[in-house]
Design a protein around this motif. Structure first.
Motif, PDB file in Angstrom:
ATOM      1  N   ASP A  40      19.110   3.791 -25.661  1.00  0.00           N
ATOM      2  CA  ASP A  40      19.101   2.945 -24.467  1.00  0.00           C
ATOM      3  C   ASP A  40      20.498   2.416 -24.140  1.00  0.00           C
ATOM      4  O   ASP A  40      21.301   2.137 -25.040  1.00  0.00           O
ATOM      5  CB  ASP A  40      18.208   1.717 -24.704  1.00  0.00           C
ATOM      6  N   ASP A  41      20.752   2.219 -22.856  1.00  0.00           N
ATOM      7  CA  ASP A  41      21.790   1.313 -22.359  1.00  0.00           C
ATOM      8  C   ASP A  41      23.174   1.489 -22.995  1.00  0.00           C
ATOM      9  O   ASP A  41      23.760   0.525 -23.471  1.00  0.00           O
ATOM     10  CB  ASP A  41      21.346  -0.140 -22.582  1.00  0.00           C
ATOM     11  N   CYS A  79      16.548   2.652 -16.692  1.00  0.00           N
ATOM     12  CA  CYS A  79      15.693   3.312 -17.692  1.00  0.00           C
ATOM     13  C   CYS A  79      14.581   4.164 -17.102  1.00  0.00           C
ATOM     14  O   CYS A  79      14.525   5.374 -17.322  1.00  0.00           O
ATOM     15  CB  CYS A  79      15.058   2.258 -18.606  1.00  0.00           C
ATOM     16  N   SER A  80      13.643   3.536 -16.392  1.00  0.00           N
ATOM     17  CA  SER A  80      12.402   4.226 -16.044  1.00  0.00           C
ATOM     18  C   SER A  80      12.638   5.410 -15.113  1.00  0.00           C
ATOM     19  O   SER A  80      12.011   6.465 -15.273  1.00  0.00           O
ATOM     20  CB  SER A  80      11.396   3.258 -15.433  1.00  0.00           C
ATOM     21  N   ARG A  83      14.351   8.173 -17.258  1.00  0.00           N
ATOM     22  CA  ARG A  83      13.421   8.751 -18.222  1.00  0.00           C
ATOM     23  C   ARG A  83      12.322   9.555 -17.523  1.00  0.00           C
ATOM     24  O   ARG A  83      11.864  10.577 -18.047  1.00  0.00           O
ATOM     25  CB  ARG A  83      12.821   7.642 -19.074  1.00  0.00           C
ATOM     26  N   HIS A 100      12.421   1.704  -9.944  1.00  0.00           N
ATOM     27  CA  HIS A 100      12.293   1.232 -11.327  1.00  0.00           C
ATOM     28  C   HIS A 100      11.031   0.404 -11.514  1.00  0.00           C
ATOM     29  O   HIS A 100      10.776  -0.530 -10.770  1.00  0.00           O
ATOM     30  CB  HIS A 100      13.533   0.402 -11.663  1.00  0.00           C
ATOM     31  N   ASP A 153       8.140   4.529 -20.645  1.00  0.00           N
ATOM     32  CA  ASP A 153       8.724   3.897 -19.458  1.00  0.00           C
ATOM     33  C   ASP A 153       8.745   4.845 -18.256  1.00  0.00           C
ATOM     34  O   ASP A 153       9.749   4.948 -17.546  1.00  0.00           O
ATOM     35  CB  ASP A 153      10.136   3.401 -19.770  1.00  0.00           C
ATOM     36  N   GLN A 182      13.448   7.614 -30.112  1.00  0.00           N
ATOM     37  CA  GLN A 182      13.917   6.672 -29.105  1.00  0.00           C
ATOM     38  C   GLN A 182      14.586   5.487 -29.795  1.00  0.00           C
ATOM     39  O   GLN A 182      13.926   4.735 -30.526  1.00  0.00           O
ATOM     40  CB  GLN A 182      12.736   6.198 -28.242  1.00  0.00           C
ATOM     41  N   ASP A 254      20.120   7.036 -22.026  1.00  0.00           N
ATOM     42  CA  ASP A 254      19.343   7.105 -20.784  1.00  0.00           C
ATOM     43  C   ASP A 254      20.126   6.653 -19.560  1.00  0.00           C
ATOM     44  O   ASP A 254      19.738   6.941 -18.431  1.00  0.00           O
ATOM     45  CB  ASP A 254      18.023   6.337 -20.904  1.00  0.00           C
ATOM     46  N   LYS A 263      24.817  -0.449 -15.826  1.00  0.00           N
ATOM     47  CA  LYS A 263      23.392  -0.244 -15.564  1.00  0.00           C
ATOM     48  C   LYS A 263      23.032  -0.711 -14.157  1.00  0.00           C
ATOM     49  O   LYS A 263      23.461  -1.777 -13.716  1.00  0.00           O
ATOM     50  CB  LYS A 263      22.578  -1.024 -16.597  1.00  0.00           C
TER      51      LYS A 263
END
Length: 612
Positions: A40-41, A79-80, A83, A100, A153, A182, A254, A263
């Motif tokens: 993540d991130d 993210c969403s 992904r 999102h 997500d 993940q 991601d 982000k």
């Protein structure tokens, strides 16, 4: 990587692809395992990409034994959406999963029961394709076999087919696996196992060298140290089980670092990511590639390496295929993030990045509960309010943003000098804009359809994926670009015509821009438009009237729509109330009721308004 190195790479790659194809044909248990390690991130602040403040020996080793991609990007900086694109192998804007936290049947972004069936995709996810092909499928939230099921997500309601387990270790020896690990990545800020010194941080020029921001950046780099250890453990597990040399490992993130311009933003800090691929036996170890690669290409390549036919609907490219043709440009999109409505698109070449802001009348840094709650954001806003930011650092807080941004990535890798108005760069600007528009049409980009309208269209046609596949909607992308451009150039005649268009999305944008351009002469037409058959058009017309100083002519429409059965229309309505500045007793009552709205993002705006 130098161009001749890229050219020399492909004969080796073709041989490798052929080798895999032979093994697939010979026996099922000789098919390679596929492991995605997904964090993540986090941006590219690791050793293989030149980071020197921290040491990442395990990622360095992975790169030494694999292929490092210097121009890897995600299609969305959140993210969403990112992904959802990767797990389907498709651009998020093509299948209606671009906003999102949308289209879910539980948790954040949970939609109304009236629309749930339209949230299902008519396509299959990548793990489903692997499972159908006989692969053992696993999804883990970390490296430990005891960890819980990993993060999904996804912005769609998916068939909860059974994963075989959370971890690949349960896979029989005679069966290949497709597994995802993940990792929390940049969300591990606060992990105290690292020792990065904040004083050593030198932040990009668009951030002030502030102690709070330097401390946050140090914590972010600390989070990379944990990821590095986790990657080392994941590789060790494979080696100890005797499966390392049967496995293709893909490592990437991601999207970029969670920061003000990272982000949720289309600058490289938000969309450029690390990608390292380790092939069995360290084939092509130490190779670097500079061709453009997207996360949806990882999906296609994973299927291809496993000998699984890649469905025609998948938009990713098999970057490991014998007939692979590198991308010449890279596209990405910024859309709604939680309660914050956004519409931005970008296209990059090795030399330039072009960003098209379709909401140019709003600031980059709109109110957003997620980002505004972060210490770094509070610090930046505080410094801005105190007049302590320079022009570059304060730019995201400007009340409006440029319609177009153009950056020379060779001369200006930090994307700080906007060349869109520079006469010397008009040829490049025009060329990239035209390429972007053509791609939006070709890929059936749903992003310009206001979300409440798209919600109803998705229900009508069975899914958002099908909306632009209807013959009657063939020119919709082009039509929406045209009405938005009419608004930007203040073409009142075109906007007045648009207010009568049969397409509710065109009417929405016409009403919006008549308000933005403060065309008082259109007040009567806008008052009439508050009676439109579509709630989104009614709300846009009412907000336009508020921008013309005639809020009383449409405020009742806004307040009524907050409780609409189309929850996205309700969110747009309370968002319009926020931007309108109306704070009458009736508005306050509506806000208090909306605090208990069934829709998460309506509640967020209501809480923000109730705390004023």
């Amino acid at each position: 990587m130098k161009r001749n190195q890229t050219q020399n790479f492909f004969p080796k790659l073709s041989f490798l692809a052929s080798l895999f194809a032979l093994s697939v044909a010979s026996a099922a248990n000789e098919r390679p395992n596929i492991l995605w390690i997904f964090a993540d991130d986090a941006s590219r602040h690791i050793g293989p990409y030149g980071e020197t403040v921290i040491a990442t020996p395990n990622l360095d080793a992975l790169a030494a034994q694999g292929v490092t991609f210097d121009s890897a990007f995600v299609t969305a900086p959140v993210c969403s959406a990112s992904r959802s694109a990767m797990i389907t192998g498709m651009y998020q804007w093509s299948i209606g999963v671009h906003n999102h936290r949308s289209q879910t049947d539980s948790g954040k972004g949970m939609g109304s029961d009236l629309y749930l069936e339209s949230y299902r995709l008519p396509t299959r996810m990548v793990p489903e394709l692997f499972k159908k092909a006989g692969y053992y499928v696993a999804l883990n939230s970390g490296v430990s076999p005891e960890s819980r099921r990993g993060k999904t997500d996804y912005n769609f309601v998916w068939k909860h087919f059974e994963y075989d387990s959370n971890h690949w270790m349960g896979c029989p020896e005679d069966k290949p696996f497709f597994a995802q690990l993940q990792l929390k990545g940049g969300k591990n800020r606060g992990d105290n196992s690292g020792s990065v010194d904040p004083e050593k941080m030198v932040l990009p020029p668009y951030y002030p060298q502030d102690p709070v921001l330097k401390e946050d950046w140090a914590q972010y780099l600390n989070s990379w140290l944990k990821v590095d250890r986790e990657v080392g453990e994941a590789v060790k597990q494979l080696k100890d089980a005797g499966r390392l040399e049967d496995t293709v490992i893909f490592f990437m993130t991601d999207h970029g670092v969670s920061h003000l311009r990272g982000k949720q933003f289309l600058y490289d800090e938000g969309i450029r990511v690390p990608l390292i691929v380790r092939l069995p036996n360290g084939n092509l170890g130490g190779t670097r590639r500079d061709d453009f690669v997207s996360q949806i290409d990882v999906s296609a390549a994973s299927l291809g390496l496993a000998g699984i036919d890649i469905p025609k609907y998948i938009q990713g490219k098999n970057i490991m295929a014998e007939d692979y043709q590198p991308r010449k440009v890279m596209f990405a999109a910024r859309d709604r993030c939680d309660e914050t409505v956004e519409i931005g698109r970008s296209v990059s070449t090795p030399r330039f990045k072009y960003i098209r802001n379709f909401l140019s009348y709003l600031p980059h840094a709109q109110p957003n509960q997620y980002k505004d709650g972060k210490t770094i954001m509070k610090t930046m806003r505080g410094l801005h309010n105190a007049g302590k930011l320079n022009e570059l650092q304060a730019r995201v807080f400007n009340p409006t943003r440029p319609v177009q941004e153009l950056y020379d990535l060779k001369k200006d890798p930090n994307e700080t000098v906007n060349l869109a108005e520079n006469p010397k760069y008009q040829k490049a600007l025009t060329s990239l804009r035209e390429r972007l528009y053509a791609h939006m049409e070709r890929s059936r980009d749903l992003g310009l359809i206001p979300e409440p309208i798209l919600e109803d269209l998705g229900k009508r046609y069975g899914s958002k994926y099908k909306v632009l596949r209807q013959p009657k909607n063939k020119t919709m992308v082009r039509d929406l670009i045209a009405i938005i451009e009419a608004g930007e150039r203040n073409d009142i005649a075109a906007l007045r015509m648009g207010l009568k268009d049969e397409n509710s999305a065109v009417r929405y944008w016409a009403a919006t821009w008549l308000g933005v351009q403060k065309n008082v002469e259109s007040s009567k037409a806008l008052i009439q438009a508050t009676k439109d058959s579509d709630p989104a058009v009614r709300v846009a017309s009412a907000l336009a009237l508020a921008r013309l100083g005639k809020a009383e002519k449409g405020i009742d429409v806004i307040l009524e729509t907050i409780e609409d059965d189309n929850w996205l229309a309700g969110m747009y309505a309370i968002r319009a109330l926020e931007w309108s500045g109306v704070r009458t007793p009736d508005a306050q009552v509506a806000v208090e009721l909306a605090v208990d709205s069934p829709y998460e993002f309506t509640r967020r705006i209501a809480r923000r308004l109730s705390s004023e």
